[in-house]
Design a protein around this motif. Structure first.
Motif, PDB file in Angstrom:
ATOM      1  N   THR A  89       0.841  -1.202   0.000  1.00 32.88           N
ATOM      2  CA  THR A  89       0.000   0.000   0.000  1.00 32.88           C
ATOM      3  C   THR A  89       0.873   1.247   0.000  1.00 32.88           C
ATOM      4  N   THR A  90       1.882   1.227   0.871  1.00 31.02           N
ATOM      5  CA  THR A  90       2.795   2.368   0.950  1.00 31.02           C
ATOM      6  C   THR A  90       3.470   2.584  -0.396  1.00 31.02           C
ATOM      7  N   SER A  91       3.876   1.488  -1.005  1.00 24.32           N
ATOM      8  CA  SER A  91       4.532   1.569  -2.307  1.00 24.32           C
ATOM      9  C   SER A  91       3.590   2.184  -3.348  1.00 24.32           C
ATOM     10  N   ASP A  92       2.308   1.751  -3.333  1.00 31.59           N
ATOM     11  CA  ASP A  92       1.322   2.319  -4.267  1.00 31.59           C
ATOM     12  C   ASP A  92       1.134   3.810  -4.024  1.00 31.59           C
ATOM     13  N   GLU A  93       1.122   4.187  -2.735  1.00 35.70           N
ATOM     14  CA  GLU A  93       0.946   5.605  -2.396  1.00 35.70           C
ATOM     15  C   GLU A  93       2.125   6.429  -2.897  1.00 35.70           C
ATOM     16  N   ILE A  94       3.314   5.847  -2.742  1.00 37.33           N
ATOM     17  CA  ILE A  94       4.514   6.553  -3.201  1.00 37.33           C
ATOM     18  C   ILE A  94       4.454   6.743  -4.724  1.00 37.33           C
ATOM     19  N   ILE A  95       3.961   5.724  -5.424  1.00 40.61           N
ATOM     20  CA  ILE A  95       3.837   5.837  -6.888  1.00 40.61           C
ATOM     21  C   ILE A  95       2.854   6.967  -7.249  1.00 40.61           C
ATOM     22  N   GLN A  96       1.763   7.076  -6.493  1.00 41.31           N
ATOM     23  CA  GLN A  96       0.806   8.171  -6.719  1.00 41.31           C
ATOM     24  C   GLN A  96       1.474   9.530  -6.512  1.00 41.31           C
ATOM     25  N   ILE A  97       2.232   9.640  -5.405  1.00 39.50           N
ATOM     26  CA  ILE A  97       2.934  10.896  -5.102  1.00 39.50           C
ATOM     27  C   ILE A  97       3.942  11.193  -6.208  1.00 39.50           C
ATOM     28  N   GLN A  98       4.595  10.133  -6.676  1.00 42.15           N
ATOM     29  CA  GLN A  98       5.580  10.291  -7.752  1.00 42.15           C
ATOM     30  C   GLN A  98       4.915  10.850  -9.015  1.00 42.15           C
TER      31      GLN A  98
END
Ligand SMILES: [Zn+2]
Length: 307
Positions: A89-98
């Motif tokens: 989930t954190t990884s997905d969120e980071i991708i969104q922020i990216q």
């Protein structure tokens, strides 16, 4: 005490003296042997029992049954999966922020230098997060091992992303994309051909004029190093700043200069005050952006998002 007996056909008489000392030694040796044998038997017995009769082994020595062991393992596995899912989930969120960051970079980067964005053209670049996998049907040891590996890679990627974003932000801040007047301004003259206010003939206007009251702060439109701060018969009091990627900005007609040559400035630093010095018909800032000797329309340098 003394024992005596007659043995064998020869009728030999045998004698043995039993003293307290002899008895004590014998008892001691016997006890030690029993303890050692007991220990060995206990160990061997448990080993056998664990293999053959785990329930019995448990009763004898506090060993866990296979079922109990499985239960504990599956509880740990569940927790591990929860951690893995959280990581995902954190990884997905980071991708969104990216993605958001990339959009921001795209808007904030002047088109003239879009290809120069460090770490790829603002579209993510090579720094991607590792693909995380939630494994359900592997042993606890394997799952733990793979999770630890994932976490290590994840941590590494995060610090790489962090370094790249910081680099991009620093780079962006070093480009003259800021607005050079604090507030209270209106654009009075654009870039290009115009009627010269003194000669009344068509002349090329190589900057943008911001009309503002005398004393209004003039701000560095990007970080850089002051390369000129002084008087010019045309420009009046003028400041020039060298920036990254071969950019230079010029701030003219100031009433007051607040920086000296060689000084490092950040975007938004007050470098001078609006005035009406030099070849000027009223209080305003004449602002130029030059790249590799060519004048650029400053309006094209201000990000779309600021318009
Ligand atoms: Zn001008």
């Amino acid at each position: 005490m003394q024992l005596m007996w007659v043995s064998g056909p020869t009728g030999r008489v045998r004698k043995i003296s039993i003293t307290l000392r002899t008895v004590s030694i014998a008892v001691g040796i016997l006890a030690a042997l029993l303890v050692a044998a007991g220990g060995i038997l206990h160990f061997v017995g448990l080993r056998i029992a664990i293999e053959a009769r785990p329930d019995l082994a448990r009763a004898l020595g506090g060993v866990l049954t296979q079922a109990e062991q499985d239960q504990i393992e599956s509880a740990y596995k569940e927790r591990l999966q929860a951690i893995q899912e959280k990581l995902q989930t954190t990884s997905d969120e980071i991708i969104q922020i990216q993605k958001l960051k990339d959009r921001f970079m795209d808007l904030a980067t002047p088109s003239a230098v879009k290809s120069q964005v460090p770490g790829g053209n603002g579209k993510g670049g090579p720094h991607k997060l590792p693909e995380l996998k939630v494994q359900k049907d592997v042993s606890l040891i394997d799952a733990l091992d793979s999770s630890l590996q994932d976490m290590t890679e994840f941590k590494k990627s995060i610090s790489e992303i962090n370094a790249l974003w910081e680099k991009q932000l620093t780079w962006l801040n070093s480009l003259p994309t800021g607005i050079p007047v604090k507030n209270n301004y209106s654009l009075s003259s654009g870039f290009g051909l115009r009627l010269d206010p003194f000669l009344h003939t068509m002349a090329k206007h190589e900057g943008l004029d911001f009309s503002a009251p005398v004393g209004t702060p003039i701000l560095a439109s990007a970080g850089g190093v002051v390369s000129r701060s002084g008087w010019d018969s045309q420009y009046g009091n003028i400041v020039e700043i060298n920036h990254a990627e071969g950019f230079k900005t010029r701030y003219a007609h100031a009433s007051q200069l607040l920086v000296r040559v060689g000084q490092t400035v950040k975007r938004g630093d007050m470098i001078a005050k609006v005035g009406n010095t030099g070849r000027s018909t009223g209080p305003h800032l004449h602002y130029e952006v030059i790249r590799a000797g060519t004048h650029i329309n400053p309006a094209n340098m201000i990000p779309k998002s600021a318009n």
